[in-house]
Design a protein around this motif. Structure first.
Motif, PDB file in Angstrom:
ATOM      1  N   VAL A   1      34.957 -26.331  12.618  1.00 34.80           N
ATOM      2  CA  VAL A   1      34.733 -25.089  11.863  1.00 34.80           C
ATOM      3  C   VAL A   1      33.248 -24.740  11.834  1.00 34.80           C
ATOM      4  CG1 VAL A   1      36.774 -25.271  10.417  1.00 34.80           C
ATOM      5  CG2 VAL A   1      34.644 -26.382   9.693  1.00 34.80           C
ATOM      6  N   ASP A   2      32.456 -25.507  12.557  1.00 39.20           N
ATOM      7  CA  ASP A   2      31.012 -25.256  12.559  1.00 39.20           C
ATOM      8  C   ASP A   2      30.656 -24.225  13.628  1.00 39.20           C
ATOM      9  OD1 ASP A   2      28.349 -25.320  12.139  1.00 39.20           O
ATOM     10  OD2 ASP A   2      28.043 -27.436  12.678  1.00 39.20           O
ATOM     11  N   LEU A   3      31.050 -23.007  13.371  1.00 39.69           N
ATOM     12  CA  LEU A   3      30.718 -21.918  14.295  1.00 39.69           C
ATOM     13  C   LEU A   3      29.436 -21.247  13.810  1.00 39.69           C
ATOM     14  CD1 LEU A   3      34.251 -20.336  14.843  1.00 39.69           C
ATOM     15  CD2 LEU A   3      33.048 -22.009  16.263  1.00 39.69           C
ATOM     16  N   ARG A   4      28.513 -21.026  14.726  1.00 44.17           N
ATOM     17  CA  ARG A   4      27.209 -20.504  14.299  1.00 44.17           C
ATOM     18  C   ARG A   4      26.824 -19.222  15.039  1.00 44.17           C
ATOM     19  NH1 ARG A   4      23.458 -25.863  13.448  1.00 44.17           N
ATOM     20  NH2 ARG A   4      24.990 -26.998  12.166  1.00 44.17           N
ATOM     21  N   ALA A   5      26.081 -18.401  14.335  1.00 42.17           N
ATOM     22  CA  ALA A   5      25.560 -17.170  14.927  1.00 42.17           C
ATOM     23  C   ALA A   5      24.277 -17.490  15.663  1.00 42.17           C
ATOM     24  CB  ALA A   5      25.279 -16.149  13.837  1.00 42.17           C
ATOM     25  N   VAL A   6      24.183 -17.053  16.905  1.00 42.44           N
ATOM     26  CA  VAL A   6      22.962 -17.273  17.682  1.00 42.44           C
ATOM     27  C   VAL A   6      22.342 -15.918  18.019  1.00 42.44           C
ATOM     28  CG1 VAL A   6      21.994 -18.280  19.776  1.00 42.44           C
ATOM     29  CG2 VAL A   6      23.944 -19.369  18.658  1.00 42.44           C
ATOM     30  N   GLY A   7      21.079 -15.784  17.733  1.00 42.10           N
ATOM     31  CA  GLY A   7      20.382 -14.529  18.009  1.00 42.10           C
ATOM     32  C   GLY A   7      20.523 -13.551  16.855  1.00 42.10           C
ATOM     33  N   GLN A   8      19.737 -12.494  16.903  1.00 45.56           N
ATOM     34  CA  GLN A   8      19.721 -11.540  15.800  1.00 45.56           C
ATOM     35  C   GLN A   8      20.196 -10.166  16.224  1.00 45.56           C
ATOM     36  OE1 GLN A   8      16.778 -13.498  16.161  1.00 45.56           O
ATOM     37  NE2 GLN A   8      17.575 -14.851  14.587  1.00 45.56           N
ATOM     38  N   GLY A   9      21.005  -9.584  15.375  1.00 48.94           N
ATOM     39  CA  GLY A   9      21.324  -8.167  15.479  1.00 48.94           C
ATOM     40  C   GLY A   9      20.825  -7.480  14.225  1.00 48.94           C
ATOM     41  N   THR A  10      20.932  -6.155  14.210  1.00 49.88           N
ATOM     42  CA  THR A  10      20.386  -5.401  13.072  1.00 49.88           C
ATOM     43  C   THR A  10      21.026  -5.815  11.742  1.00 49.88           C
ATOM     44  OG1 THR A  10      21.934  -3.647  13.662  1.00 49.88           O
ATOM     45  CG2 THR A  10      19.664  -3.356  14.354  1.00 49.88           C
ATOM     46  N   GLU A  11      22.322  -6.124  11.784  1.00 53.50           N
ATOM     47  CA  GLU A  11      23.011  -6.482  10.541  1.00 53.50           C
ATOM     48  C   GLU A  11      22.410  -7.750   9.925  1.00 53.50           C
ATOM     49  OE1 GLU A  11      27.370  -7.528   9.793  1.00 53.50           O
ATOM     50  OE2 GLU A  11      27.528  -5.852  11.190  1.00 53.50           O
ATOM     51  N   ARG A  12      22.086  -8.692  10.806  1.00 50.16           N
ATOM     52  CA  ARG A  12      21.542  -9.960  10.343  1.00 50.16           C
ATOM     53  C   ARG A  12      20.127  -9.787   9.811  1.00 50.16           C
ATOM     54  NH1 ARG A  12      21.787 -15.450  13.971  1.00 50.16           N
ATOM     55  NH2 ARG A  12      21.557 -16.937  12.256  1.00 50.16           N
ATOM     56  N   VAL A  13      19.336  -8.998  10.530  1.00 49.85           N
ATOM     57  CA  VAL A  13      17.958  -8.769  10.080  1.00 49.85           C
ATOM     58  C   VAL A  13      17.965  -8.006   8.754  1.00 49.85           C
ATOM     59  CG1 VAL A  13      15.765  -7.667  10.671  1.00 49.85           C
ATOM     60  CG2 VAL A  13      17.069  -8.842  12.440  1.00 49.85           C
ATOM     61  N   GLU A  14      18.905  -7.088   8.619  1.00 46.53           N
ATOM     62  CA  GLU A  14      19.027  -6.340   7.369  1.00 46.53           C
ATOM     63  C   GLU A  14      19.205  -7.291   6.187  1.00 46.53           C
ATOM     64  OE1 GLU A  14      22.713  -4.232   6.984  1.00 46.53           O
ATOM     65  OE2 GLU A  14      21.852  -2.695   5.685  1.00 46.53           O
ATOM     66  N   ARG A  15      20.075  -8.296   6.371  1.00 46.52           N
ATOM     67  CA  ARG A  15      20.313  -9.291   5.322  1.00 46.52           C
ATOM     68  C   ARG A  15      19.034 -10.051   4.991  1.00 46.52           C
ATOM     69  NH1 ARG A  15      24.415 -13.352   4.728  1.00 46.52           N
ATOM     70  NH2 ARG A  15      26.171 -12.326   3.722  1.00 46.52           N
ATOM     71  N   ALA A  16      18.359 -10.487   6.061  1.00 49.47           N
ATOM     72  CA  ALA A  16      17.141 -11.264   5.859  1.00 49.47           C
ATOM     73  C   ALA A  16      16.097 -10.445   5.110  1.00 49.47           C
ATOM     74  CB  ALA A  16      16.587 -11.721   7.203  1.00 49.47           C
ATOM     75  N   LEU A  17      16.015  -9.163   5.457  1.00 49.52           N
ATOM     76  CA  LEU A  17      15.023  -8.304   4.807  1.00 49.52           C
ATOM     77  C   LEU A  17      15.339  -8.148   3.326  1.00 49.52           C
ATOM     78  CD1 LEU A  17      14.681  -5.560   7.569  1.00 49.52           C
ATOM     79  CD2 LEU A  17      12.939  -7.244   6.913  1.00 49.52           C
TER      80      LEU A  17
ATOM     81  N   ALA B   1       0.830  -1.207   0.000  1.00 49.11           N
ATOM     82  CA  ALA B   1       0.000   0.000   0.000  1.00 49.11           C
ATOM     83  C   ALA B   1       0.867   1.261   0.000  1.00 49.11           C
ATOM     84  CB  ALA B   1      -0.931  -0.009   1.207  1.00 49.11           C
ATOM     85  N   ASP B   2       2.143   1.104  -0.370  1.00 53.80           N
ATOM     86  CA  ASP B   2       3.029   2.253  -0.512  1.00 53.80           C
ATOM     87  C   ASP B   2       3.446   2.867   0.829  1.00 53.80           C
ATOM     88  OD1 ASP B   2       4.147   2.896  -2.871  1.00 53.80           O
ATOM     89  OD2 ASP B   2       3.188   4.868  -2.996  1.00 53.80           O
ATOM     90  N   GLY B   3       3.265   2.125   1.900  1.00 55.41           N
ATOM     91  CA  GLY B   3       3.666   2.640   3.202  1.00 55.41           C
ATOM     92  C   GLY B   3       5.107   2.262   3.502  1.00 55.41           C
ATOM     93  N   GLN B   4       5.658   2.921   4.524  1.00 51.89           N
ATOM     94  CA  GLN B   4       6.992   2.552   4.980  1.00 51.89           C
ATOM     95  C   GLN B   4       6.873   1.749   6.268  1.00 51.89           C
ATOM     96  OE1 GLN B   4       9.396   6.053   5.384  1.00 51.89           O
ATOM     97  NE2 GLN B   4       9.630   6.276   3.163  1.00 51.89           N
ATOM     98  N   VAL B   5       7.865   0.904   6.495  1.00 50.24           N
ATOM     99  CA  VAL B   5       7.870   0.064   7.680  1.00 50.24           C
ATOM    100  C   VAL B   5       9.093   0.411   8.526  1.00 50.24           C
ATOM    101  CG1 VAL B   5       8.067  -2.301   8.530  1.00 50.24           C
ATOM    102  CG2 VAL B   5       6.671  -1.813   6.508  1.00 50.24           C
TER     103      VAL B   5
ATOM    104  N   GLY C   1       7.770   6.705  -0.890  1.00 54.00           N
ATOM    105  CA  GLY C   1       7.966   5.416  -1.533  1.00 54.00           C
ATOM    106  C   GLY C   1       8.207   4.340  -0.501  1.00 54.00           C
ATOM    107  N   PRO C   2       7.907   3.094  -0.859  1.00 53.38           N
ATOM    108  CA  PRO C   2       8.059   2.003   0.101  1.00 53.38           C
ATOM    109  C   PRO C   2       9.509   1.854   0.523  1.00 53.38           C
ATOM    110  CG  PRO C   2       7.494   1.161  -2.079  1.00 53.38           C
ATOM    111  CD  PRO C   2       7.425   2.635  -2.162  1.00 53.38           C
ATOM    112  N   ARG C   3       9.674   1.489   1.783  1.00 52.42           N
ATOM    113  CA  ARG C   3      11.019   1.466   2.329  1.00 52.42           C
ATOM    114  C   ARG C   3      10.945   0.785   3.689  1.00 52.42           C
ATOM    115  NH1 ARG C   3      12.221   6.484   0.759  1.00 52.42           N
ATOM    116  NH2 ARG C   3      13.206   5.702  -1.104  1.00 52.42           N
ATOM    117  N   ILE C   4      11.992   0.099   4.062  1.00 49.45           N
ATOM    118  CA  ILE C   4      12.051  -0.479   5.399  1.00 49.45           C
ATOM    119  C   ILE C   4      13.160   0.218   6.173  1.00 49.45           C
ATOM    120  CG2 ILE C   4      12.414  -2.558   6.775  1.00 49.45           C
ATOM    121  CD1 ILE C   4      11.484  -4.177   4.310  1.00 49.45           C
TER     122      ILE C   4
END
Length: 738
Positions: A486-502, A421-425, A536-539
């Motif tokens: 070598v199986d090191l994993r990221a646990v939990g979310q920070g802004t950088e990770r959410v940015e990627r997902a978005l 609907a052209d809104g921003q989030v 314009g739409p934007r997150i």
DNA sequence: AGCACGCCGACT
DNA sequence: GTCGGCGTGCTC
């Protein structure tokens, strides 16, 4: 001149020192409030004369002579100096250090309290004719030439020159050698001058009520808690109130939290008021800070705007003090002299006999209780300008839900709808970096800071592990240091990770991440905000930074990714903070035609205060929470002081606090009853930056009882043998228990 | 906080 | 034999 000067020195000592006056005749205005240069130990210090007299208890042979008067007349006027003395007493902090906190650096160093001529650069006729591209290899000079050409007759002053990256002054001199620029010395740096060009809307009845109240206060102390939701016109009240005070020939002091984050407010003051203003902010250099201070002291600046430390700005003709976002925790200094600028603003207003207006959409429980008890007038702005509706709230129960990088299906669905609907989030996540924990999936090892009881945050883009508590940094290990996996994993979310997902979820929608990492570069925040302001739409995705000051009219959906942290925090203020944050974040969104929607993800959807907050609003929440505080005997129904200590070895901090506690208990037994001495206990994060921390809490139902104890107790603490091995500080009215 | 004075270990 | 460790005491 008196035969003895009592001098406060910038040392952590609770005593003042007596001196003989400097040799030679004293200036006519010499006395209390003037700086003097004195010998101290084997060095020299700049101190402030706080008293004069003919007698001293100091034996003759110890008494030394001050070297020189540094001010011909008091630098600090009587109201300000006595406020600082009061503050030193209230916070039980050495007066010399309090004075130090109140004075600009250059004055502390003994610099004359005078304007100093500054270099001002202009283009020459030859420079006007020269095409900057002719200076091919001298890029800096070419840039500066273009700037000078653009500046024209106005030229550039030293401060503007300093803002140009690179060695601008060197480039300027090089241009002068080519005959393209000239400099001259200007005696009076210009003050920021308001434009006074903005229209003045007629006050609404609720706004007028505040102005009437201020007018009625006249020349008297009148504290007012002004409670108004975002967009209800608090700024307009500040402006009108300022105009009233200016018209009466008075100065106005406006305190704001972190000024870099409220350019919109500054901008409006500048546009609206046609008077000289002084602005204190963290971007000033020492000379600029001194200029602003002098402008305030000489009454040239009619409006003084600044963050915390501006509460000490000198004001010869004070008429009104304003505190915007009074609930904001940045008003409390968190180290050294731990004062509350908001509380001192109220005390200063009281002593000056002027009104003080505390504005916020989400009052601190302290201020609210003062309003409810009738100590403060309590006024409201209940309507959003233009009739904009408040956003609607919805709690998203994420228990058992599949979360994609912290985003629930319901939130994703809502985002899709609003974006279509052209809104921003706007998404709020108070955790920067990629992930707060790096875990070995093979053996369970987690990357822990070597200096703190905390985990490193993985900053994936930077390829670093960073400790957010001590700033320690190291490369990301390729394999687990314990088991080699070598199986090191990221646990939990920070802004950088959410940015990627978005970016993956909504490839066609631009994502703007706004946190301390993405705005570190100069001008980066402004650029991001400008980008966010375009339609314009934007997150928009960000941390705390997003919650303050800025308004995003095109945002129609706000998502709070993780509300759990605040609901069951260790600190008894966590819930209050969470509620304030939720309301502030919600206030960023929407405008008249498009009311916003706020979605809050939580694992505790049944939390009673969350219900009250979202169902009945902040006021209902705050009143309910006040009752809980009353029942628990917590602030604002109790007075607290926290003695913190840190040491290289765990036992040393505790040992000191143990000795301090025994002293306190001995004193409470006899002279200062009614004070509880709780602890010592380890600090919530015991080891930080390689030092062990512990604390001792003093709590009393009556503030007076607490202060009677502190008076007898604090000055003697440094004489405890255990005080040698520990670094300690007292925090009166602590805001954080850490 | 600085900065001295003052007594006990590894070095030119 | 000295240089230097930080314990302790003082600063008008």
């Amino acid at each position: 001149m008196a035969r003895i000067l009592r001098v406060a020195l910038p040392v952590p000592l609770y005593t003042c020192y007596d001196y003989l006056p400097p040799p030679g005749p004293a200036p006519a205005g010499a006395g209390r409030g003037c700086r003097v240069r004195v010998p101290f130990g084997r060095g020299r210090r700049v101190g402030v004369v706080v008293g004069t007299g003919d007698h001293t208890g100091v034996p003759r042979h110890k008494l030394r002579r001050a070297q020189a008067w540094l001010d011909p007349a008091p630098l600090l006027d009587e109201p300000l100096l006595s406020l600082l003395e009061w503050a030193a007493g209230y916070y039980h902090h050495p007066l010399g250090e309090v004075l130090d906190a109140a004075l600009p650096t250059l004055l502390r160093q003994g610099e004359p309290a005078e304007w100093r001529a500054r270099e001002h650069w202009f283009i020459t006729a030859q420079g006007r004719e020269t095409d900057p591209s002719e200076l091919k290899r001298a890029v800096r000079q070419a840039q500066l030439l273009a700037r000078l050409q653009a500046a024209g007759e106005r030229g550039l002053d030293a401060a503007e020159l300093a803002e140009i990256p690179g060695q601008a002054r060197r480039a300027a001199r090089a241009l002068a050698d080519r005959g393209l620029a000239v400099s001259e010395q200007r005696a009076n740096p210009e003050l920021l001058e308001g434009e006074g060009c903005e229209p003045r809307p007629e006050p609404l009845p609720e706004q007028q009520a505040v102005l009437d109240r201020l007018q009625a206060a006249g020349d008297g102390f009148q504290p007012i808690l002004l409670e108004g939701v975002t967009g209800s016109g608090k700024t307009e009240v500040y402006l009108r109130a300022t105009e009233q005070a200016l018209a009466a020939g008075r100065q106005v002091l406006l305190l704001v939290p972190e000024i870099g984050l409220t350019p919109q407010l500054l901008h409006r003051f500048r546009r609206r008021l046609a008077v000289p203003m002084a602005v204190f902010h963290s971007g000033l250099n020492d000379r600029e800070r001194l200029d602003a201070w002098l402008a305030a002291r000489e009454g040239r600046a009619r409006v003084v705007i600044g963050t915390r430390s501006a509460v000490f700005a000198p004001l010869p003709e004070p008429g009104l003090i304003l505190v915007d976002e009074e609930h904001d925790t940045s008003f409390k200094q968190q180290d050294g002299f731990r004062y509350s600028a908001r509380d001192l603003a109220v005390m200063r207003a009281r002593r000056l006999g002027v009104p003080v207006l505390l504005g916020t959409a989400t009052p601190s429980l302290e201020s609210l209780q003062n309003a409810l008890s009738g100590r403060y007038a309590h006024l409201h702005l209940r309507h959003r300008a233009g009739g904009a509706a408040m956003p609607s709230f919805r709690v998203l129960d994420v228990r058992g839900r599949p979360l994609r990088e912290g985003l629930s299906p319901a939130l994703q669905e809502a985002m899709a709808t609003h974006l279509a609907a052209d809104g921003q989030v706007l998404l709020f996540l108070n955790r920067r970096g990629f992930a707060p924990t790096l875990l070995c999936h093979e053996c369970g090892w987690v990357a822990e800071c070597r200096r703190c009881d905390a985990r490193y945050t993985w900053h994936r883009r930077a390829g670093r592990l960073r400790c957010h508590h001590c700033g320690d940094e190291r490369p990301v290990p390729r394999a687990c240091p314990d088991c080699g996996s070598v199986d090191l994993r990221a646990v939990g979310q920070g802004t950088e990770r959410v940015e990627r997902a978005l970016a993956e979820l909504y490839p066609q929608v631009p994502v703007l991440r706004i946190d301390r990492d993405s705005t570190r570069r100069r001008g980066a925040l402004d650029a991001l905000l400008a980008e966010a302001g375009r339609p314009g739409p934007r997150i928009l995705l960000g941390t705390q930074m997003l919650a303050k000051g800025h308004h995003f009219p095109d945002v129609t959906l706000v998502g709070v990714l993780d509300a759990d942290h605040g609901l069951y925090g260790a600190d008894f203020r966590a819930l209050e903070r969470m509620a304030q944050l939720l309301i502030q974040v919600a206030g960023r969104a929407g405008r008249a035609e498009r009311p916003g929607e706020v979605l809050i993800q939580t694992h505790h959807p049944e939390h009673p205060l969350l219900h009250t907050l979202l169902g009945q609003g902040y006021d209902a929440f705050a009143r309910a929470h006040l009752e809980e505080r009353r029942a628990a005997g917590l602030p604002p129904f109790a007075a607290m002081a926290l003695l913190r200590a840190e040491a290289v070895q765990a036992g040393q901090a505790r040992g000191f606090l143990q000795a301090a506690a025994e002293r306190a208990r001995a004193l409470t037994g006899s002279e200062a009853g009614g004070v509880m001495v709780l602890g010592p206990v380890p600090a919530p994060m015991e080891r930080r930056a390689g030092r062990y921390r512990a604390q001792l809490l003093l709590q009393a139902g009556r503030r007076a009882a607490l202060h009677r104890l502190l008076e007898r107790w604090v000055p003697g603490l440094s004489e405890l043998p255990a005080a040698r091995q520990a670094r300690w500080s007292l925090d009166v009215d602590p805001q954080d228990m850490f």
